[in-house]
Motif scaffolding. Sequence first.
Motif, PDB file in Angstrom:
ATOM      1  N   VAL A  92      20.756  -6.322   6.310  1.00 39.24           N
ATOM      2  CA  VAL A  92      20.211  -5.042   5.848  1.00 39.24           C
ATOM      3  C   VAL A  92      21.209  -4.439   4.863  1.00 39.24           C
ATOM      4  CG1 VAL A  92      19.641  -2.671   6.555  1.00 39.24           C
ATOM      5  CG2 VAL A  92      18.774  -4.607   7.880  1.00 39.24           C
ATOM      6  N   ARG A  94      21.949  -0.957   2.665  1.00 36.09           N
ATOM      7  CA  ARG A  94      21.561   0.462   2.651  1.00 36.09           C
ATOM      8  C   ARG A  94      22.261   1.202   1.517  1.00 36.09           C
ATOM      9  NH1 ARG A  94      19.386   1.745   7.753  1.00 36.09           N
ATOM     10  NH2 ARG A  94      19.827   0.181   9.345  1.00 36.09           N
ATOM     11  N   GLY A  99      16.392   5.787   8.775  1.00 40.21           N
ATOM     12  CA  GLY A  99      16.112   4.898   9.902  1.00 40.21           C
ATOM     13  C   GLY A  99      17.225   4.856  10.924  1.00 40.21           C
ATOM     14  N   SER A 100      17.556   3.629  11.365  1.00 40.82           N
ATOM     15  CA  SER A 100      18.495   3.482  12.483  1.00 40.82           C
ATOM     16  C   SER A 100      19.901   3.943  12.126  1.00 40.82           C
ATOM     17  CB  SER A 100      18.505   2.040  12.992  1.00 40.82           C
ATOM     18  OG  SER A 100      19.062   1.172  12.029  1.00 40.82           O
ATOM     19  N   LEU A 101      20.288   3.869  10.846  1.00 38.39           N
ATOM     20  CA  LEU A 101      21.640   4.319  10.482  1.00 38.39           C
ATOM     21  C   LEU A 101      21.746   5.841  10.606  1.00 38.39           C
ATOM     22  CD1 LEU A 101      24.299   3.218   8.234  1.00 38.39           C
ATOM     23  CD2 LEU A 101      23.289   5.352   7.477  1.00 38.39           C
ATOM     24  N   TYR A 121      22.001  -8.332  11.625  1.00 32.27           N
ATOM     25  CA  TYR A 121      21.240  -8.305  12.876  1.00 32.27           C
ATOM     26  C   TYR A 121      20.898  -9.731  13.252  1.00 32.27           C
ATOM     27  CZ  TYR A 121      20.701  -3.311  12.019  1.00 32.27           C
ATOM     28  OH  TYR A 121      20.951  -1.974  11.806  1.00 32.27           O
ATOM     29  N   ASP A 175      16.782   1.333   1.397  1.00 30.65           N
ATOM     30  CA  ASP A 175      17.397   0.205   2.120  1.00 30.65           C
ATOM     31  C   ASP A 175      16.394  -0.946   2.169  1.00 30.65           C
ATOM     32  OD1 ASP A 175      15.575   0.750   4.227  1.00 30.65           O
ATOM     33  OD2 ASP A 175      16.998   2.039   5.241  1.00 30.65           O
ATOM     34  N   PHE A 176      16.846  -2.102   2.600  1.00 26.93           N
ATOM     35  CA  PHE A 176      15.930  -3.244   2.746  1.00 26.93           C
ATOM     36  C   PHE A 176      16.577  -4.304   3.621  1.00 26.93           C
ATOM     37  CE2 PHE A 176      18.086  -6.190  -0.177  1.00 26.93           C
ATOM     38  CZ  PHE A 176      18.836  -5.309  -0.946  1.00 26.93           C
ATOM     39  N   LYS A 177      15.715  -5.196   4.107  1.00 31.55           N
ATOM     40  CA  LYS A 177      16.166  -6.305   4.956  1.00 31.55           C
ATOM     41  C   LYS A 177      15.877  -7.623   4.243  1.00 31.55           C
ATOM     42  CE  LYS A 177      13.452  -8.049   7.889  1.00 31.55           C
ATOM     43  NZ  LYS A 177      12.608  -9.237   8.100  1.00 31.55           N
ATOM     44  N   ASP A 201       7.009  -3.756   3.454  1.00 32.01           N
ATOM     45  CA  ASP A 201       7.177  -4.011   4.893  1.00 32.01           C
ATOM     46  C   ASP A 201       8.653  -4.043   5.281  1.00 32.01           C
ATOM     47  OD1 ASP A 201       4.559  -4.149   5.641  1.00 32.01           O
ATOM     48  OD2 ASP A 201       4.644  -6.215   6.383  1.00 32.01           O
ATOM     49  N   ASN A 202       9.504  -4.493   4.370  1.00 31.03           N
ATOM     50  CA  ASN A 202      10.924  -4.594   4.752  1.00 31.03           C
ATOM     51  C   ASN A 202      11.881  -3.874   3.799  1.00 31.03           C
ATOM     52  OD1 ASN A 202      10.789  -6.480   2.707  1.00 31.03           O
ATOM     53  ND2 ASN A 202      10.864  -8.236   4.080  1.00 31.03           N
ATOM     54  N   CYS A 203      11.321  -2.963   2.998  1.00 30.31           N
ATOM     55  CA  CYS A 203      12.152  -2.091   2.149  1.00 30.31           C
ATOM     56  C   CYS A 203      11.767  -0.641   2.443  1.00 30.31           C
ATOM     57  CB  CYS A 203      11.854  -2.298   0.663  1.00 30.31           C
ATOM     58  SG  CYS A 203      12.122  -3.943   0.028  1.00 30.31           S
ATOM     59  N   ARG A 204      12.722   0.272   2.340  1.00 33.28           N
ATOM     60  CA  ARG A 204      12.349   1.694   2.299  1.00 33.28           C
ATOM     61  C   ARG A 204      12.333   2.110   0.840  1.00 33.28           C
ATOM     62  NH1 ARG A 204      15.248   2.340   7.305  1.00 33.28           N
ATOM     63  NH2 ARG A 204      13.703   2.845   8.904  1.00 33.28           N
ATOM     64  N   ARG A 220       4.975   3.392  10.659  1.00 29.52           N
ATOM     65  CA  ARG A 220       5.840   3.615  11.826  1.00 29.52           C
ATOM     66  C   ARG A 220       5.747   5.059  12.317  1.00 29.52           C
ATOM     67  NH1 ARG A 220       9.992   0.998   8.355  1.00 29.52           N
ATOM     68  NH2 ARG A 220      10.142  -1.199   8.906  1.00 29.52           N
TER      69      ARG A 220
HETATM   70  P1  5GP Z   1      16.364   0.231  10.224  1.00 28.85           P
HETATM   71  O1  5GP Z   1      17.545  -0.496  10.814  1.00 28.85           O
HETATM   72  O2  5GP Z   1      16.782   1.544   9.617  1.00 28.85           O
HETATM   73  O3  5GP Z   1      15.216   0.347  11.171  1.00 28.85           O
HETATM   74  O4  5GP Z   1      15.836  -0.700   9.022  1.00 28.85           O
HETATM   75  C1  5GP Z   1      16.580  -0.887   7.845  1.00 28.85           C
HETATM   76  C2  5GP Z   1      15.727  -1.583   6.795  1.00 28.85           C
HETATM   77  O5  5GP Z   1      15.503  -2.926   7.175  1.00 28.85           O
HETATM   78  C3  5GP Z   1      14.344  -0.969   6.577  1.00 28.85           C
HETATM   79  O6  5GP Z   1      14.016  -1.084   5.204  1.00 28.85           O
HETATM   80  C4  5GP Z   1      13.414  -1.826   7.414  1.00 28.85           C
HETATM   81  O7  5GP Z   1      12.128  -1.888   6.835  1.00 28.85           O
HETATM   82  C5  5GP Z   1      14.110  -3.185   7.361  1.00 28.85           C
HETATM   83  N1  5GP Z   1      14.007  -3.911   8.629  1.00 28.85           N
HETATM   84  C6  5GP Z   1      14.912  -3.980   9.627  1.00 28.85           C
HETATM   85  N2  5GP Z   1      14.470  -4.752  10.638  1.00 28.85           N
HETATM   86  C7  5GP Z   1      13.262  -5.186  10.270  1.00 28.85           C
HETATM   87  C8  5GP Z   1      12.276  -6.041  10.891  1.00 28.85           C
HETATM   88  O8  5GP Z   1      12.449  -6.574  11.993  1.00 28.85           O
HETATM   89  N3  5GP Z   1      11.131  -6.231  10.200  1.00 28.85           N
HETATM   90  C9  5GP Z   1      10.908  -5.660   8.986  1.00 28.85           C
HETATM   91  N4  5GP Z   1       9.739  -5.881   8.361  1.00 28.85           N
HETATM   92  N5  5GP Z   1      11.810  -4.886   8.369  1.00 28.85           N
HETATM   93  C10 5GP Z   1      12.965  -4.630   9.001  1.00 28.85           C
END
Ligand code: 5GP
Length: 255
Positions: A92, A94, A99-101, A121, A175-177, A201-204, A220
């Motif tokens: 990830v 950022r 989100g989680s941070l 992760y 952020d993005f994954k 789906d995996n970027c903010r 979400r």
């Molecule tokens: P957060 O840790 O704040 O929940 O996620 C950080 C970023 O990674 C966000 O852009 C979120 O969409 C992406 N991300 C983290 N884990 C996953 C996952 O399991 N699936 C998807 N689609 N995105 C994730």
Amino acid sequence: MARRRKLYEGKAKVLYEGPEPGTLIQYFKDDATAFNNQKKGIITGKGVLNNRISEFLMTRLSEIGVPTHFMRRLNMREQLVREVEIIPIEIVVRNVAAGSLAERFGIEEGTVLPRSIIEYYYKSDELGSPMVTEEHITAFGWAATQDLDDMVSLALRVNDFLNGLFLGVGVRLVDFKLEFGRLYNEHDEIQIVVADEISPDNCRLWDIRTNEKMDKDRFRKDLGAVEEAYQEIARRLGVLPEAGPMDLKGPQAMQ
Ligand code: 5GP
């Protein structure tokens, strides 16, 4: 259409055997999940849009020399990709607290970070993808130090490039994954490549002027207008299917 062998079904995608050895077909579903599968839903047209958005972003990345698994889009919901050995680490990146941070450290969402922050992760649905350190990754053999170095330098290149690309269409990349895979060439040399998808789906993604969320956080957090947000990202990137919403239903996966 001939039946193909399904190799793997994930939350948002299905992988089928590809037409040539070393290739796979990646099928994009409309299914959406959040909070480790506790929340489930359908975002109509998401698969069609993510297929195009990911095609566009992966193609731009390969043009600047970032290797990816993407080969070509086949149709509305499918793309041909290289078969890689997926590394079970999600990276990830950022730029802005969210989100989680934001939650973990009590930082107000929207705070610009002093520099881009990278987190790792471990990819495991059963464990809820726990955050891990380089120590865990190398000690448990999920990736070698060299793999990790390659992944981080690719992730930072992707971040720099996508930041500029999205800024150009009025979108902030919060952020993005990313996921990565090992690609073996004919000499058995290993190349680390970007795999999976890059999409809302995996970027903010936030509108640069209004900070409106244009990504999966709308699903979400039950913010509404989820389909419209994905369409708007596709429209700004210039990849919205011409026929508009009617074209977004697309064929569903064969069971
Ligand atoms: P957060 O840790 O704040 O929940 O996620 C950080 C970023 O990674 C966000 O852009 C979120 O969409 C992406 N991300 C983290 N884990 C996953 C996952 O399991 N699936 C998807 N689609 N995105 C994730």
